[in-house]
Scaffold this active site. Structure first.
Site, PDB file in Angstrom:
ATOM      1  N   LYS A 124       0.803  -1.214  -0.121  1.00 48.70           N
ATOM      2  CA  LYS A 124       0.009  -0.058   0.041  1.00 48.70           C
ATOM      3  C   LYS A 124       0.767   1.171   0.007  1.00 48.70           C
ATOM      4  O   LYS A 124       2.102   1.161   0.550  1.00 48.70           O
ATOM      5  CB  LYS A 124      -0.887   0.111   1.149  1.00 48.70           C
ATOM      6  CG  LYS A 124      -2.269   0.828   1.122  1.00 48.70           C
ATOM      7  CD  LYS A 124      -3.174  -0.203   0.153  1.00 48.70           C
ATOM      8  CE  LYS A 124      -4.495   0.561  -0.023  1.00 48.70           C
ATOM      9  NZ  LYS A 124      -5.377   0.131  -0.723  1.00 48.70           N
ATOM     10  N   ASP A 164      -6.672   4.259  -5.197  1.00 51.67           N
ATOM     11  CA  ASP A 164      -7.383   4.108  -3.838  1.00 51.67           C
ATOM     12  C   ASP A 164      -8.090   5.598  -3.677  1.00 51.67           C
ATOM     13  O   ASP A 164      -8.215   6.394  -4.670  1.00 51.67           O
ATOM     14  CB  ASP A 164      -6.486   3.907  -2.775  1.00 51.67           C
ATOM     15  CG  ASP A 164      -6.963   3.482  -1.472  1.00 51.67           C
ATOM     16  OD1 ASP A 164      -7.275   4.191  -0.715  1.00 51.67           O
ATOM     17  OD2 ASP A 164      -7.232   2.300  -1.209  1.00 51.67           O
TER      18      ASP A 164
END
Length: 448
Positions: A124, A164
Site C-alpha cells: 500500500k 485508492d
C-alpha cells in the site's frame, strides 16, 4: 485472546505504540486465531513476521502549483508481504495519509489478496497530498513528481500499485505516463489504467460490483436475496457508485449516499437515472452530494456532524459502508439493529469499529469484513495483470463472470473455514483464518 497471541500482540504494540489504525487491524485478526494455535501451532510463529513490512519506502515529493509556488509532500510505499506473489495494493492521496494508516491497509491487503485465489502479495502507498481544489495541471505535476521517486521501487514482477482514495483513472494515467517515460518500457506496472492503454474492462466497476456479488451469496446462504431490500450506502465515490448500480440491477432499492459534507436520503429510491446524475456530479463536476437534494424533490440533505442523525439511523435492511475507516461506530450499529438491518457488508477498508462489529455478532446480523467483501477491485487488477502479460484483452462479460466466480470463491472459503472451526456463518473469523493459513503456510515453505 490466547496467551501466545496476546504476547505477540504486546510485542507489536511495544514496537509500534502510536499506530492506532495498524494496531486495530492486527488485533482484529489475532482475536480470530485462538483456534489456530491448537490446529496449526507451526504457523503461529509467522504472525509477528506477518505484521512487519518487508520494506517501507518514504520519500519527498516536491511539486509546483499554478502560481509557480513549490510545495513539499511526503510519499510512501509499504511493501508488506510477498509470500504468494508480487506486492499489490493501491495508492492513496489524502491529507490523513501516514504510516499507521498505510500499514493497516497493507496488513489488511495481505489477507484480502490471499482470499482472491490469485497469486498476489500485499502493499500500500500514497501521499499526504490533498487533491481537492487542485487544478488538473496541479494534479498532473504532483503525480509526475510522485512517480519520479516511486518508479525506483516498483515493477511488473515486483510491485504493482493501483488506485485508492484520491487516485482514480486520471491519476493512474499521469503516473503511468511518467513511469513509461523514465523507464522506457510499456509494462503492466500499474493497474486501473485506461482501456486505450492496457486497462481492463470492468475494473472501474469491480470493487462495488464485487461487494454486491459477495452480499448476494451471503444473503442466499440465509435463504434471501438482494431483490426487494432497502439499502443504505455510505460514500459516493467509485465503490459506492457501482455498489449502488449493482444493487439497482438486482432489484434492490438504494435510499442514501454520502460524502464528507453529509448525506442525502431519498425515500423514493435512487434509480439508475438518479445514479447517473451522481456519477456526473462526483466524477466530472467534482461537486458535493448536497446538490442531489437540490435537484430531486423529496430528497433530504443532512450535513455532517450531527451524530444523532448519522446515515446509519435511516431504516434499511442492508447497510454497505463504503466511505472510510471507522465510520460505523457502536451507536450506529445499535440504530441499524433497532431498525431491522439483516446484513452489513464492508465496501471500504475497516469502516466498522470493533465495538460495532461485536454488536452485530451479538445480534446475529450477517457481517462481511472488507478483506473479503471488497476484494473485487484487487481481483480485477489481477485479471488486468493477466491480460497485460498475455497481450490479450478480455470482454466485459468475461471479466464480469470471472469477478462473480472469484467473489463466490471468497465467500465459500470464508464460510467453509468458519464451519470447520464450528463458527458457522462467522465471515470475520472465516476470512481471517483462511487468509492467514494460506499466507503463513507459504512463508513457512519458503523458510521464513
Amino acid at each position: 485472546m490466547h496467551p501466545q497471541l496476546q504476547a505477540t500482540y504486546d510485542r507489536i504494540v511495544a514496537r509500534d505504540p502510536g499506530e492506532k489504525e495498524f494496531l486495530q487491524a492486527v488485533h482484529e485478526v489475532l482475536s480470530s486465531l485462538d483456534a489456530v494455535v491448537d490446529t496449526h501451532p507451526d504457523l503461529i510463529s509467522q504472525l509477528e513476521s506477518l505484521a512487519e513490512p518487508e520494506r517501507i519506502v518514504q520519500f519527498k515529493v516536491r511539486w509546483e502549483d499554478d502560481n509557480h509556488v513549490f510545495h513539499t509532500n511526503r510519499g510512501y510505499r509499504v511493501q508488506m508481504n510477498s509470500a504468494i506473489g508480487p506486492y499489490k495494493g493501491g495508492l492513496r492521496f489524502h491529507p490523513s495519509v501516514n504510516l499507521s494508516i498505510l500499514k493497516f491497509l497493507a496488513f489488511e491487503q495481505i489477507l484480502k489478496n490471499s482470499l482472491t485465489t490469485l497469486p498476489l502479495g500485499a502493499g500500500k502507498g500514497g501521499a499526504d497530498f490533498d487533491p481537492k481544489g487542485k487544478s488538473d495541471a496541479e494534479i498532473r505535476r504532483f503525480c509526475q513528481a510522485f512517480m519520479l521517486e516511486l518508479q525506483r521501487h516498483i515493477g511488473s514482477e515486483t510491485d504493482i500499485p493501483a488506485g485508492d482514495i484520491g487516485v482514480g483513472g486520471r491519476e493512474i494515467g499521469y503516473m503511468f505516463g511518467m513511469y513509461k517515460k523514465i523507464r522506457n518500457e510499456f509494462v503492466g506496472t500499474l493497474t486501473g489504467k485506461g482501456i486505450q492503454y492496457g486497462g481492463s474492462l470492468m475494473r472501474t466497476e469491480a470493487t462495488g460490483y464485487g461487494l454486491v456479488y459477495f452480499l448476494k451469496y451471503m444473503l442466499a446462504e440465509a435463504g434471501d436475496k438482494v431483490e426487494g431490500q432497502t439499502v443504505v450506502i455510505s460514500g459516493s465515490g467509485n465503490v459506492a457508485q457501482h455498489a449502488a448500480e449493482k444493487v439497482i440491477q438486482l432489484g434492490g432499492k438504494v435510499v442514501a449516499l454520502s460524502d464528507s459534507s453529509g448525506y442525502i436520503y431519498d425515500p423514493n429510491g435512487i434509480g439508475q437515472e438518479k445514479l447517473d446524475y451522481v456519477k456526473r456530479l462526483k466524477n466530472v463536476e467534482r461537486g458535493r452530494i448536497s446538490q442531489y437534494a437540490q435537484k430531486y424533490t423529496g430528497a433530504e440533505f443532512v450535513a455532517a456532524g450531527d451524530s444523532a442523525r448519522s446515515i446509519w439511523t435511516i431504516p434499511c435492511t442492508i447497510a454497505l459502508p463504503c466511505a472510510t475507516q471507522n465510520e460505523l461506530v457502536e451507536a450506529d450499529a445499535e440504530a441499524l439493529i433497532r431498525n431491522g438491518v439483516i446484513a452489513v457488508a464492508e465496501g471500504a477498508n475497516m469502516p466498522t469499529t470493533p465495538s460495532a462489529m461485536k454488536r452485530f455478532a451479538q445480534a446475529g446480523i450477517a457481517f462481511a469484513p472488507g478483506k473479503a467483501s471488497n476484494g473485487g477491485g484487487v481481483a480485477t487488477s489481477g485479471l488486468e495483470m493477466a491480460q497485460n502479460a498475455s497481450r490479450l484483452p478480455w470482454t466485459a462479460d468475461q471479466v464480469d463472470r470471472k469477478l462473480d466466480e472469484i467473489m463466490r470463491s471468497i465467500h465459500d472459503a470464508c464460510l467453509r473455514t468458519a464451519k470447520e472451526y464450528n463458527r458457522p456463518r462467522d465471515y470475520v473469523f472465516g476470512a481471517n483464518v483462511a487468509g492467514f493459513l494460506k499466507v503463513a503456510g507459504a512463508m513457512k515453505a519458503q523458510g521464513s
